[in-house]
Design an enzyme around this catalytic site. Structure first.
Site, PDB file in Angstrom:
ATOM      1  N   HIS A 248       0.751  -1.324  -0.188  1.00 39.04           N
ATOM      2  CA  HIS A 248       0.037   0.007  -0.196  1.00 39.04           C
ATOM      3  C   HIS A 248       0.693   1.423   0.048  1.00 39.04           C
ATOM      4  O   HIS A 248       0.222   2.422   0.295  1.00 39.04           O
ATOM      5  CB  HIS A 248      -0.847   0.215   1.301  1.00 39.04           C
ATOM      6  CG  HIS A 248      -1.885  -0.879   1.239  1.00 39.04           C
ATOM      7  ND1 HIS A 248      -3.187  -0.607   0.865  1.00 39.04           N
ATOM      8  CD2 HIS A 248      -2.026  -2.196   1.623  1.00 39.04           C
ATOM      9  CE1 HIS A 248      -3.889  -1.821   1.023  1.00 39.04           C
ATOM     10  NE2 HIS A 248      -3.163  -2.705   1.589  1.00 39.04           N
TER      11      HIS A 248
ATOM     12  N   LYS B 152      -8.172  13.729   4.948  1.00 38.66           N
ATOM     13  CA  LYS B 152      -7.064  12.795   5.015  1.00 38.66           C
ATOM     14  C   LYS B 152      -6.150  12.780   6.233  1.00 38.66           C
ATOM     15  O   LYS B 152      -6.030  14.146   6.822  1.00 38.66           O
ATOM     16  CB  LYS B 152      -6.313  12.680   3.685  1.00 38.66           C
ATOM     17  CG  LYS B 152      -5.634  13.990   3.056  1.00 38.66           C
ATOM     18  CD  LYS B 152      -5.141  13.978   1.769  1.00 38.66           C
ATOM     19  CE  LYS B 152      -6.175  14.051   0.726  1.00 38.66           C
ATOM     20  NZ  LYS B 152      -6.366  12.868  -0.114  1.00 38.66           N
ATOM     21  N   ARG B 153      -5.311  11.772   6.440  1.00 41.66           N
ATOM     22  CA  ARG B 153      -4.154  12.011   7.363  1.00 41.66           C
ATOM     23  C   ARG B 153      -3.345  13.096   6.704  1.00 41.66           C
ATOM     24  O   ARG B 153      -2.894  13.366   5.926  1.00 41.66           O
ATOM     25  CB  ARG B 153      -3.550  10.508   7.354  1.00 41.66           C
ATOM     26  CG  ARG B 153      -4.209   9.470   7.935  1.00 41.66           C
ATOM     27  CD  ARG B 153      -4.548   9.826   9.594  1.00 41.66           C
ATOM     28  NE  ARG B 153      -3.315  10.036  10.175  1.00 41.66           N
ATOM     29  CZ  ARG B 153      -3.204   9.279  11.424  1.00 41.66           C
ATOM     30  NH1 ARG B 153      -3.958   8.132  11.775  1.00 41.66           N
ATOM     31  NH2 ARG B 153      -2.011   9.401  12.194  1.00 41.66           N
TER      32      ARG B 153
ATOM     33  N   LYS C 135       1.457  14.265   1.159  1.00 40.59           N
ATOM     34  CA  LYS C 135      -0.278  14.697   0.749  1.00 40.59           C
ATOM     35  C   LYS C 135      -0.491  16.046   0.627  1.00 40.59           C
ATOM     36  O   LYS C 135      -1.381  16.715  -0.117  1.00 40.59           O
ATOM     37  CB  LYS C 135      -1.085  14.323   1.786  1.00 40.59           C
ATOM     38  CG  LYS C 135      -1.160  12.662   2.046  1.00 40.59           C
ATOM     39  CD  LYS C 135      -2.277  12.185   2.849  1.00 40.59           C
ATOM     40  CE  LYS C 135      -2.253  10.597   3.388  1.00 40.59           C
ATOM     41  NZ  LYS C 135      -2.742   9.804   2.276  1.00 40.59           N
TER      42      LYS C 135
ATOM     43  N   THR D 271      -8.571   6.805  -1.629  1.00 38.44           N
ATOM     44  CA  THR D 271      -9.891   6.086  -1.731  1.00 38.44           C
ATOM     45  C   THR D 271     -10.778   7.268  -1.358  1.00 38.44           C
ATOM     46  O   THR D 271     -11.921   7.069  -1.722  1.00 38.44           O
ATOM     47  CB  THR D 271     -10.253   4.883  -0.587  1.00 38.44           C
ATOM     48  OG1 THR D 271      -9.464   5.231   0.548  1.00 38.44           O
ATOM     49  CG2 THR D 271      -9.307   3.624  -1.077  1.00 38.44           C
TER      50      THR D 271
ATOM     51  N   LYS E 208     -14.668   8.238  -2.970  1.00 41.95           N
ATOM     52  CA  LYS E 208     -15.795   8.457  -2.157  1.00 41.95           C
ATOM     53  C   LYS E 208     -16.398  10.175  -2.873  1.00 41.95           C
ATOM     54  O   LYS E 208     -17.768  10.371  -3.005  1.00 41.95           O
ATOM     55  CB  LYS E 208     -15.306   8.535  -0.850  1.00 41.95           C
ATOM     56  CG  LYS E 208     -15.149   6.925  -0.494  1.00 41.95           C
ATOM     57  CD  LYS E 208     -14.362   7.184   0.993  1.00 41.95           C
ATOM     58  CE  LYS E 208     -13.765   5.794   1.503  1.00 41.95           C
ATOM     59  NZ  LYS E 208     -13.005   5.938   2.569  1.00 41.95           N
TER      60      LYS E 208
HETATM   61  C1  CR1 Z   1      -2.185   4.640   1.076  1.00 42.18           C
HETATM   62  O1  CR1 Z   1      -1.389   5.503   1.477  1.00 42.18           O
HETATM   63  C2  CR1 Z   1      -4.233   3.866  -0.254  1.00 42.18           C
HETATM   64  C3  CR1 Z   1      -4.478   3.205   1.150  1.00 42.18           C
HETATM   65  C4  CR1 Z   1      -5.554   1.841   0.575  1.00 42.18           C
HETATM   66  C5  CR1 Z   1      -2.496   3.685   2.219  1.00 42.18           C
HETATM   67  C6  CR1 Z   1      -3.417   4.976   0.262  1.00 42.18           C
HETATM   68  O2  CR1 Z   1      -2.860   5.741  -1.035  1.00 42.18           O
HETATM   69  O3  CR1 Z   1      -5.289   4.245  -0.956  1.00 42.18           O
HETATM   70  O4  CR1 Z   1      -3.254   2.558   1.798  1.00 42.18           O
HETATM   71  N1  CR1 Z   1      -1.234   3.379   2.860  1.00 42.18           N
HETATM   72  O5  CR1 Z   1      -4.676   1.064  -0.409  1.00 42.18           O
HETATM   73  C7  CR1 Z   1      -1.379   3.121   4.223  1.00 42.18           C
HETATM   74  O6  CR1 Z   1      -2.443   3.409   4.785  1.00 42.18           O
HETATM   75  C8  CR1 Z   1      -0.161   2.364   5.811  1.00 42.18           C
HETATM   76  O7  CR1 Z   1      -0.252   2.642   4.595  1.00 42.18           O
END
Ligand code: CR1
Length: 826
Positions: free
Chosen positions: A368, A560-561, A566, A668, A672
């Site tokens: 991921h 988002k985080r 980002k 994601t 949404k």
């Molecule tokens: C990624 O940063 C992705 C999600 C789900 C995250 C994001 O781009 O959409 O996973 N990775 O695949 C993550 O949380 C700890 O790593």
């Protein structure tokens, strides 16, 4: 209870309204031990939850029976995180009992909203990875895929975020304080897990590959499960969560008798710390050890449970990979590969080669990330101490693997060094991603660009060695939670237009909305839905921050985080630019905007915590400026989570997806938001690319460097040159440096300025001008109401591809090769 009005006679899978009401009253009486007259709010919620949950139990029993009968191949999903979101509304919807609750609640003089206030979200995750896991489970159940999710029942979920003087403070999330009505304990299936200790050769094994591990410490894993219903189908799967408990001997009665109360429970506390919190701070040695303990605890309990389940219907080991497919959600559960080897070789006495062949055929790994620093490694020293046998197994796996490499690339020592599971310098560490690739049948990335970049950069040597192992499965999101539950108004409009609710399980049918994008009456209704959702959001914003925002302003959302890649700071530079423009030209005709941020920063991530402070400081300055605040409001909504996302997303007009190209694996939230009719402003990163391909370039605001340009620029990058050259950029950066957002204090935010002008790791200054110009184009487009609404409709109409149902189908076809099992209908 009064019965003034005649009620509709309704019969659904949830039974009749009368039966539902009867069950409610009886549950209140027998489960809570109280009556209608004296029930409290929590009593009411609990009783409703249990009554709804019980409607799923019959389905779960039939699912289990059908699975037992069919003895199918199961998907076991192993994940350190699950962000399930609230359960009540979901389960009302999935059982068809939503319609009963309103009239009953009305009779009783409470509202569903009041009861829902007690429905706590299990925050067992951080962000995208955890929410993806929850979406995939939802889709697997909906598609009748036999599956179990395994995770940890963290006693405290992800921290609750609050702000003090604009700074993030973290509070523990005691999510089970009132009990969790959605959960069933399963004490019969508890497991025992060992740690530390020593290993010795197995006497009867000439190969030396089988050894005996004697752990020095054991901990119990107590399972409980939550039901995961499918939508529009009787299938109900489960997610099984493990909680750590001390083994019985841990309580030291003699010490307790001697008055040493603290010492008497020391071992218990130690053991139970394992499932205390999600991702304990790993800045200390103890923290790292605890994390590794958690990871092993999860996989050890889960594998034993998987084997227990396998043996209910199967004997011998040959059929294991045909019946069991284990999906590793990122590297956190990768120790499962070594644990299965240990179980097969040491405990079940299979020979190494057979065990390895079974293991490799059982596991698959989803990566991921692209950030090399996010690829987990563990120090050999720690592993040798905590899991001595696993370290030996890793060495053996690596030994045989490197023999394979040497045969393929004779004499290429550099290749061996790069591929090795063990990193040698500057200290010996185990590369978990390498172990995952070596021990898996399939490896997948989560968006097309991500998968390509994985193969070209992060995992390049592996992709060259085993090209057929690498797959792309683009992420998706469940339309049930993120459209139907989050946005009932839009759902109703869509259903009305399409004629039925089929789109909820066949999301690509949304493309039939495209025709409506030219129907003025439809556009008007679409706008009306968005406006009502924005009114709801403004209430929420006002309640939690006191800031009053205009529901007619452009709702510009970045949720988002907080992470440097980002680039929340790039968004902030844009906000400050608008602020500066308005201050300079108070009469200018600017499109009114509400800029809404939501997100948490990891407790130890100081740069991002400072940025949060800056966002709040800018918000305060903007919102209290009499001129600026007429056109611009800035809000950082505290404690962003799934429930808040469900309010924000339906109200968004503009979706900010502005990571530096090549850094965001997929995203994601972008999906949404588009599905709810927000238009994206974004870079060519992650799944943005696939979203743009589908909605059309004319319905997407693209800006900035692409992934290759970013790599090229990084080689000779000088952020200062951009700063010197661009007066608006300079003014924005200078404003931060001047202390206007810190009551004149120039030092507080100096580290933010230094990071921008110093290295600017994620090239924010390079993308600034393109971003601001693109935002100006957004404002122009917004002024043309019909044009904007058409873009909004087309975004929703053309993003049906991003349903997690499609994602799960792809996993089934490319990786899992599992078939659905039909469950007897209600
Ligand atoms: C990624 O940063 C992705 C999600 C789900 C995250 C994001 O781009 O959409 O996973 N990775 O695949 C993550 O949380 C700890 O790593």
């Amino acid at each position: 209870m009064t019965d003034a009005r005649p009620r509709p006679k309704m019969r659904t899978v949830g039974g009749t309204l009368e039966a539902f009401e009867q069950d409610l009253i009886s549950n209140l009486y027998y489960q809570r031990g109280t009556t209608l007259e004296s029930a409290s709010g929590p009593d009411g919620y609990h009783t409703l939850a249990v009554t709804v949950r019980d409607r799923l139990v019959g389905r779960y029993a039939r699912t289990a029976a059908a699975h037992y009968q069919a003895n199918p191949r199961f998907v076991y999903y192993l994940s350190a995180e699950y962000l399930l979101g609230r359960q009540l509304r979901q389960n009302l919807l999935y059982t068809g009992t939503e319609q009963f609750v309103r009239p009953i609640a009305e009779d009783l003089g409470v509202s569903l909203e009041e009861l829902e206030a007690y429905d706590v979200e299990p925050g067992l995750g951080n962000g995208g990875l955890g929410r993806l896991a929850a979406c995939l489970l939802d889709s697997m159940a909906t598609l009748d895929i036999p599956a179990v999710g395994y995770g940890i029942r963290y006693e405290f979920g992800i921290f609750k975020q609050a702000f003090r003087d604009g700074a993030q403070v973290e509070r523990p999330d005691d999510w089970t304080f009132y009990g969790n009505p959605w959960e069933f304990p399963a004490p019969d299936d508890r497991q025992v897990v060992g740690f530390y200790g020593s290993t010795a050769p197995a006497l009867d094994d000439p190969s030396g590959l089988r050894r005996q591990w004697t752990p020095a410490e054991t901990v119990r894993g107590e399972p409980s499960h939550m039901l995961v219903p499918g939508y529009g189908t009787p299938t109900v799967n489960i997610i099984r969560l493990w909680q750590a408990r001390a083994s019985r001997e841990s309580f030291d009665l003699s010490r307790f008798g001697a008055g040493q109360y603290k010492e008497a429970v020391e071992d218990i506390v130690q053991a139970e710390n394992i499932s205390k919190v999600l991702y304990p701070d790993d800045s200390t040695e103890q923290g790292r050890e605890l994390r590794l303990k958690q990871q092993y605890f999860l996989v050890a309990c889960s594998l034993r449970d998987i084997i227990r389940r396998y043996r209910l219907r199967n004997t011998g080991w040959d059929a294991f990979p045909a019946k069991v497919v284990i999906q590793l959600n990122d590297t956190h559960p990768v120790m499962a590969i070594t644990e299965l080897m240990r179980l097969l070789v040491d405990e079940y006495r299979l020979d190494w080669d057979l065990a390895w062949s079974i293991t490799r055929r059982t596991f698959n790994y989803t990566c991921h990330t692209l950030l090399p620093e996010a690829l987990e490694t563990w120090s050999v020293e720690l592993l040798e101490r905590l899991l001595p046998r696993h370290m030996e197994i890793i060495y053996s796996i690596n030994h045989f693997f490197l023999q394979e490499v040497a045969a393929t690339y004779p004499g290429d020592l550099d290749k061996m060094r790069r591929l090795s599971i063990i990193q040698e310098y500057p200290e010996k560490r185990v590369r978990m991603a390498h172990l995952a690739v070596v021990g898996s049948t399939a490896v997948n990335g989560v968006a097309e660009l991500h998968t390509r970049l994985l193969a070209e950069t992060t995992l390049r040597d592996f992709a060259e060695l085993w090209p057929q192992k690498f797959h792309n499965v683009t992420n998706g999101v469940t339309p049930r939670r993120f459209v139907r539950l989050a946005n009932p108004r839009l759902s109703e409009l869509i259903t009305e237009r399409l004629g039925d609710e089929g789109w909820l399980t066949d999301l690509e049918r949304l493309d039939r909305l495209a025709g409506a994008a030219d129907d003025p009456a439809f556009l008007e209704r679409w706008r009306e839905v968005k406006r009502l959702n924005k009114v709801d959001l403004t209430h929420q914003v006002e309640r939690s921050t006191g800031v009053v925002v205009d529901p007619d302003a452009l709702c510009d959302v970045m949720i988002k985080r907080f992470h440097e890649y980002k680039r929340q700071h790039l968004k902030l530079l844009h906000v400050i630019t608008l602020f500066n423009r308005l201050r300079e030209m108070p009469e200018m005709d600017m499109v009114p905007r509400t800029v809404l941020f939501g997100g948490k920063a990891a407790p130890g991530y100081h740069a991002m915590k400072l940025l949060i402070r800056l966002v709040n400081a800018v918000a305060e300055t903007v919102n209290t400026d009499p001129v600026v605040s007429r056109h611009l409001k800035v809000v950082l909504l505290p404690d962003y989570n799934v429930s808040r996302a469900q309010v924000i997303i339906p109200a968004a007009d503009l979706s900010e997806q502005i990571s530096l190209a090549g850094k965001e694996a997929s995203g994601t939230g972008n999906m949404k938001l588009a599905l709810n009719g927000a238009v994206t402003i974004g870079t060519l990163d992650g799944a943005n690319i696939e979203i743009r391909d589908r909605v059309g370039a004319e319905n997407f605001f693209l800006f900035g460097l692409d992934a290759q340009q970013a790599v090229d620029l990084r080689r000779h990058y000088e952020p200062r040159a951009y700063y010197e050259r661009d007066p608006e950029l300079r003014a924005a950066v200078d404003a931060i440096a001047s202390g206007v957002f810190a009551k004149g204090d120039r030092s507080l935010f100096a580290p933010v300025v230094d990071a921008m002008l110093g290295r600017d790791e994620y090239l924010a200054l390079a993308d600034y001008r393109a971003y601001v110009e693109c935002q100006d184009a957004v404002a122009t487009a917004w002024r043309d109401r019909d044009r904007w609404t058409r873009m909004s409709v087309l975004n929703a109409a053309r993003t049906g591809f991003f349903s997690s149902d499609r994602t799960v189908r792809e996993y089934c076809d490319k990786i899992w090769r599992v078939d659905p099992v039909r469950v007897e209908p209600d």
